[in-house]
Motif scaffolding. Structure first.
Motif, mmCIF file in Angstrom:
data_model
loop_
_atom_site.group_PDB
_atom_site.id
_atom_site.type_symbol
_atom_site.label_atom_id
_atom_site.label_comp_id
_atom_site.label_asym_id
_atom_site.label_seq_id
_atom_site.Cartn_x
_atom_site.Cartn_y
_atom_site.Cartn_z
ATOM 1 N N SER A 1 0.842 -1.197 0.000
ATOM 2 C CA SER A 1 0.000 0.000 0.000
ATOM 3 C C SER A 1 0.874 1.242 0.000
ATOM 4 O O SER A 1 2.069 1.182 0.305
ATOM 5 C CB SER A 1 -0.909 0.000 1.231
ATOM 6 O OG SER A 1 -0.129 0.047 2.417
ATOM 7 N N GLY A 2 0.282 2.362 -0.338
ATOM 8 C CA GLY A 2 1.012 3.624 -0.328
ATOM 9 C C GLY A 2 2.041 3.770 -1.419
ATOM 10 O O GLY A 2 2.944 4.608 -1.334
ATOM 11 N N VAL A 3 1.914 2.976 -2.472
ATOM 12 C CA VAL A 3 2.826 3.101 -3.619
ATOM 13 C C VAL A 3 2.287 4.192 -4.544
ATOM 14 O O VAL A 3 1.094 4.187 -4.879
ATOM 15 C CB VAL A 3 2.951 1.771 -4.376
ATOM 16 C CG1 VAL A 3 3.869 1.926 -5.581
ATOM 17 C CG2 VAL A 3 3.462 0.671 -3.449
ATOM 18 N N HIS A 4 3.138 5.103 -4.951
ATOM 19 C CA HIS A 4 2.709 6.212 -5.807
ATOM 20 C C HIS A 4 2.963 5.864 -7.269
ATOM 21 O O HIS A 4 4.068 5.482 -7.644
ATOM 22 C CB HIS A 4 3.447 7.489 -5.445
ATOM 23 C CG HIS A 4 2.947 8.699 -6.178
ATOM 24 N ND1 HIS A 4 1.680 9.204 -5.991
ATOM 25 C CD2 HIS A 4 3.529 9.495 -7.106
ATOM 26 C CE1 HIS A 4 1.508 10.255 -6.774
ATOM 27 N NE2 HIS A 4 2.604 10.449 -7.457
ATOM 28 N N LEU A 5 1.924 5.989 -8.085
ATOM 29 C CA LEU A 5 2.021 5.769 -9.527
ATOM 30 C C LEU A 5 1.770 7.090 -10.229
ATOM 31 O O LEU A 5 0.818 7.810 -9.884
ATOM 32 C CB LEU A 5 0.987 4.743 -10.007
ATOM 33 C CG LEU A 5 1.193 3.268 -9.647
ATOM 34 C CD1 LEU A 5 0.900 3.022 -8.184
ATOM 35 C CD2 LEU A 5 0.275 2.398 -10.482
ATOM 36 N N GLU A 6 2.593 7.418 -11.206
ATOM 37 C CA GLU A 6 2.362 8.648 -11.960
ATOM 38 C C GLU A 6 2.971 8.530 -13.346
ATOM 39 O O GLU A 6 3.966 7.844 -13.559
ATOM 40 C CB GLU A 6 2.956 9.848 -11.235
ATOM 41 C CG GLU A 6 4.456 9.810 -11.058
ATOM 42 C CD GLU A 6 4.993 11.047 -10.379
ATOM 43 O OE1 GLU A 6 4.353 12.113 -10.476
ATOM 44 O OE2 GLU A 6 6.062 10.962 -9.750
ATOM 45 N N THR A 7 2.316 9.204 -14.290
ATOM 46 C CA THR A 7 2.874 9.285 -15.637
ATOM 47 C C THR A 7 3.917 10.390 -15.665
ATOM 48 O O THR A 7 3.774 11.418 -14.993
ATOM 49 C CB THR A 7 1.777 9.574 -16.667
ATOM 50 O OG1 THR A 7 1.069 10.773 -16.281
ATOM 51 C CG2 THR A 7 0.785 8.426 -16.750
ATOM 52 N N VAL A 8 4.972 10.186 -16.441
ATOM 53 C CA VAL A 8 6.052 11.171 -16.527
ATOM 54 C C VAL A 8 6.412 11.409 -17.989
ATOM 55 O O VAL A 8 6.310 10.522 -18.832
ATOM 56 C CB VAL A 8 7.307 10.698 -15.758
ATOM 57 C CG1 VAL A 8 7.043 10.646 -14.276
ATOM 58 C CG2 VAL A 8 7.785 9.342 -16.255
ATOM 59 N N GLY A 9 6.792 12.649 -18.267
ATOM 60 C CA GLY A 9 7.327 12.982 -19.581
ATOM 61 C C GLY A 9 6.314 13.192 -20.672
ATOM 62 O O GLY A 9 6.682 13.551 -21.788
ATOM 63 N N GLY A 10 5.023 13.013 -20.391
ATOM 64 C CA GLY A 10 4.012 13.178 -21.421
ATOM 65 C C GLY A 10 3.239 14.474 -21.272
ATOM 66 O O GLY A 10 3.507 15.292 -20.389
#
Length: 572
Positions: free
Chosen positions: A108-117
């Motif tokens: 839990s508490g894992v951060h997911l994010e898109t980068v560079g787009g």
């Protein structure tokens, strides 16, 4: 059974949700209308939103109902700003990510994010270790990170309308050990109860002789911070190397003046103009209060072993409490102490509506503080603030004065932060240091049926230039800063105008443009903003894509409970 909790903003309240097919249409009060993909009912994924409410998050304001017609037309009713009619185009695909550790237990508490787009989409895993992202068709780069684990950056390809799943294993990051001793600078005596932390990551407390230990810290470079009531906070950059035992000792400067609030040092509990009828400032042992909410299943909170269970309780009346959680502290902050300044006390375990600030304002003022002759006078104190209807007219105002007569605003809080946290203030940013510096804290509740609670503890000041040379001086900076628009006046035909938003730490932010009548003209940013400088450009067009006319406009930024404005002139 609770399997997932969705909130666009933890400060805000969700109201009605209607499910049509596999889409949930959510009226989310101050967060506007939210569209959720429910193809996996245990994992709602937001794929569209429109925020109709231009003020602070939280409380019973904004969108309180949404309806969907057979044609697909959506209508939403905003309490303050009226009726909105929408069409929605589901031009996205969903990527569901399950994150495990090397033992294949959910993380839990894992951060997911898109980068560079072109678009920035982010989410965090909950107890079952899963999160979903709605992304436009095409290729994306996904960063998956959690403190203590290796960060992974993965390419993903999304097809229109698809619902894809992927599993990611995060191994522990290579680590070292970090330890040391916190001492008093004057005589090298060990200081217990000092907090040593890597901000927003991990912390520990020094023991009886001042010793502290982090058993395992991922190898990296950090800003390490040490704080203890009665002493100047200190921080320095530390590099932890893999497999190495790093020793970092500290010598803390004793404050020039410190008040643990355990004895009366001459504070004033009221001033001319105070008119609150309840919740007046007093020095006392605080009596904790909270808003009731979900109870954990026996054995603790939600975990890999199963979901937690909702407490059985009647639904609160409209206009009642906000989010579940603490309202007034149950203890002060000082180690081994007991007293603080608090806006009255209610009965133990009682209704949070009793004993809070009601009917006006109440003011707490320090005695005169002698800062004459200091090169870099700096104030620190612990603060607690709760409100269940963020925004005006309720607020907590912090002001300072060099003479006790003319007051200068230092900080205005219009959003809850119900936890003891440190506030640091560089005096020369606001007034000329003198022998009669004063601070005051004005808690006010002008609303009807609302809750406002505040508390202050461990007030001190010191000369930052006297911090021992082995410790880097603390940089005092505002949490939020809105840079001046450039150029100003601006001609959109020549490239538009850029406004810089600077945040001390990452978080939700909103940057809006208003005309001189107070009408919302443009929305420049609404969502998660990174720490540091965020350049934002306005091309001079309004919400409908039309060119805004020449004239005076106001750029307003809202973040970390602050409200900042800048004047802008368009000249076409």
């Amino acid at each position: 059974q609770i399997v997932h909790i969705f909130s666009a903003n933890p400060l805000a309240i969700a109201h009605n949700i209607h499910v049509v097919g596999s889409t949930g249409y959510l009226a989310h009060y101050t967060e506007g209308i939210r569209l959720l993909d429910l193809r996996d009912p245990s994992l709602p994924v937001e794929w569209g939103h429109y925020d109709t409410y231009p003020s602070f998050s939280g409380g019973f304001h904004g969108v309180w109902e949404v309806a969907v017609f057979p044609s697909g037309t959506i209508i939403a009713s905003d309490i303050e700003t009226g009726l909105y009619v929408f069409g929605a185009n589901p031009s996205y695909g969903v990527v569901k990510v399950r994150v495990r550790d090397v033992a294949q237990s959910p993380l839990s508490g894992v951060h997911l994010e898109t980068v560079g787009g072109a678009e920035h989409v982010h989410a965090s895993t909950q107890a079952v270790g899963a999160a979903g992202l709605a992304l436009g068709a095409g290729s994306h780069t996904l960063r998956i990170s959690k403190f203590g684990y290796e960060t992974k950056v993965l390419p993903v390809t999304v097809s229109l309308g698809a619902y894809d799943s992927m599993q990611v294993t995060l191994p522990p990051a290579p680590a070292g050990m970090l330890s040391g001793t916190v001492r008093r600078a004057t005589d090298a005596a060990g200081l217990p109860d000092a907090t040593v932390e890597v901000p927003q990551a991990v912390s520990t407390t020094s023991g009886a002789g001042g010793a502290y230990t982090f058993g395992s810290v991922p190898a990296n470079t950090y800003t390490l911070r040490v704080e203890r009531p009665g002493y100047a906070p200190a921080e320095r950059v530390v590099t932890v190397q893999q497999g190495a035992a790093q020793v970092e000792d500290w010598n803390l400067l004793r404050a020039a003046w410190y008040d643990s609030c355990d004895t009366d040092k001459g504070w004033s509990l009221s001033t001319a103009g105070d008119n609150a009828i309840d919740g007046l400032w007093l020095r006392a042992k605080p009596v904790g209060s909270s808003v009731p909410g979900a109870a954990a299943a026996p054995g603790g909170s939600a975990s890999a072993q199963g979901p937690r269970y909702a407490a059985q309780h009647p639904e609160p009346e409209e206009g009642g409490f906000g989010e579940a959680g603490p309202v007034q502290p149950g203890d002060d902050y000082s180690p081994g102490s007991g007293f603080c300044f608090v806006t009255a006390n209610g009965a133990a375990g009682g209704d949070p509506n009793n004993g809070d600030v009601d009917g006006g304002r109440t003011t707490l003022t320090t005695p005169p503080l002698n800062m004459a002759g200091m090169t870099e006078p700096t104030v620190g104190f612990r603060l607690w603030y709760y409100m269940n209807t963020p925004g005006e007219p309720d607020s907590l105002l912090i002001e300072c004065s060099s003479n006790g007569t003319t007051w200068v605003p230092v900080k205005t809080m219009r959003e809850s932060r119900p936890e003891w946290h440190l506030e640091k203030i560089r005096i020369k940013d606001f007034i000329v240091p003198s022998s009669t510096v004063r601070f005051r804290f004005i808690a006010q509740d002008q609303g009807v049926g609302t809750i406002v609670e505040a508390a202050v503890d461990d007030f001190e000041f010191h000369d930052a230039t006297l911090v021992p040379s082995s410790v880097e001086p603390v940089t005092i900076a505002p949490e939020v800063r809105l840079e001046a628009p450039r150029p100003n006046p601006a001609n959109p035909a020549r490239g538009g105008v850029t406004i810089g938003l600077r945040l001390a730490s990452a978080g939700a932010a909103r940057v809006l443009v208003y005309d001189v009548t107070g009408r919302l003209v443009a929305k420049l940013w609404d969502g998660h903003a990174p720490a540091g400088l965020l350049p934002i450009t306005w091309d001079g067009r309004d919400l409908r894509g039309r060119r805004a006319g020449s004239g005076v406009y106001w750029v307003r930024a809202e973040a970390a409970g602050e409200l900042l404005s800048r004047r802008l002139v368009l000249a076409r």
